[in-house]
Design an enzyme around this catalytic site. Structure first.
Site, short mmCIF file in Angstrom:
data_model
loop_
_atom_site.label_atom_id
_atom_site.label_comp_id
_atom_site.label_asym_id
_atom_site.label_seq_id
_atom_site.Cartn_x
_atom_site.Cartn_y
_atom_site.Cartn_z
N LYS A 49 34.94 50.04 40.66
CA LYS A 49 35.03 48.95 39.69
C LYS A 49 36.26 49.12 38.81
O LYS A 49 36.72 50.23 38.57
CB LYS A 49 33.78 48.81 38.85
CG LYS A 49 33.55 49.88 37.81
CD LYS A 49 32.30 49.54 36.99
CE LYS A 49 32.03 50.58 35.93
NZ LYS A 49 30.93 50.17 35.04
N SER A 59 39.42 32.91 45.09
CA SER A 59 39.66 34.35 45.09
C SER A 59 40.03 34.85 43.69
O SER A 59 40.07 34.10 42.73
CB SER A 59 40.77 34.74 46.05
OG SER A 59 42.00 34.23 45.58
N TYR A 79 36.70 37.13 46.62
CA TYR A 79 37.39 38.18 47.37
C TYR A 79 38.74 38.43 46.73
O TYR A 79 39.27 37.60 45.98
CB TYR A 79 37.54 37.80 48.85
CG TYR A 79 38.38 36.56 49.06
CD1 TYR A 79 39.75 36.67 49.31
CD2 TYR A 79 37.82 35.30 48.99
CE1 TYR A 79 40.53 35.54 49.48
CE2 TYR A 79 38.59 34.17 49.16
CZ TYR A 79 39.94 34.29 49.41
OH TYR A 79 40.71 33.17 49.57
#
Length: 128
Positions: A9, A25, A58
């Protein structure tokens, strides 16, 4: 049995821009991707710390050193420039491997400069 675990993360990233016209995205500085153990096209869960919203998208690789965190397409409606977000990736591993698995955490400052990183349960590596 396989388990879905946090892989990595980027913590406390600041959204720098948004582009509603793009197909979708999140664009992330390639330097941050490398330090966070993330790759282009990888699925991410994004949490907006300002409003609590969560969404999936993504990754698109941004310019190295640009510090860009840009939400594209519909995701641009989920956070505004200046909002603080967490970008997370996940992996699937065998249950027997789970106790030893250590996700990568990259912590950035308010300008998206990498400050430090660590694998959960290990010492911080100072970066900035």
């Amino acid at each position: 049995m396989k388990l879905h675990l946090l892989k990595s993360k980027i913590h406390n990233a600041i959204v720098t821009s948004g582009d509603l016209e793009y197909e979708g995205s999140i664009t992330v500085d390639s330097e941050l991707l490398k330090k966070a153990d993330m790759i282009p096209n990888e699925k991410v869960l994004v949490v907006n710390n300002n409003n609590g919203e969560r969404f999936e998208t993504y990754i698109i690789k941004g310019d190295h050193g640009s510090r860009v965190i840009q939400l594209n397409g519909a995701a641009a409606r989920c956070a505004l420039p200046g909002d603080e977000i967490i970008i997370m990736t996940f992996c699937e591993i065998e249950a027997e491997e789970a106790p030893d698995f250590k996700p990568m955490v990259l912590i950035v400052d308010k300008n998206n400069n990498p400050k430090r990183r660590h694998r959960i349960g290990e010492e911080d590596e100072q970066l900035g």
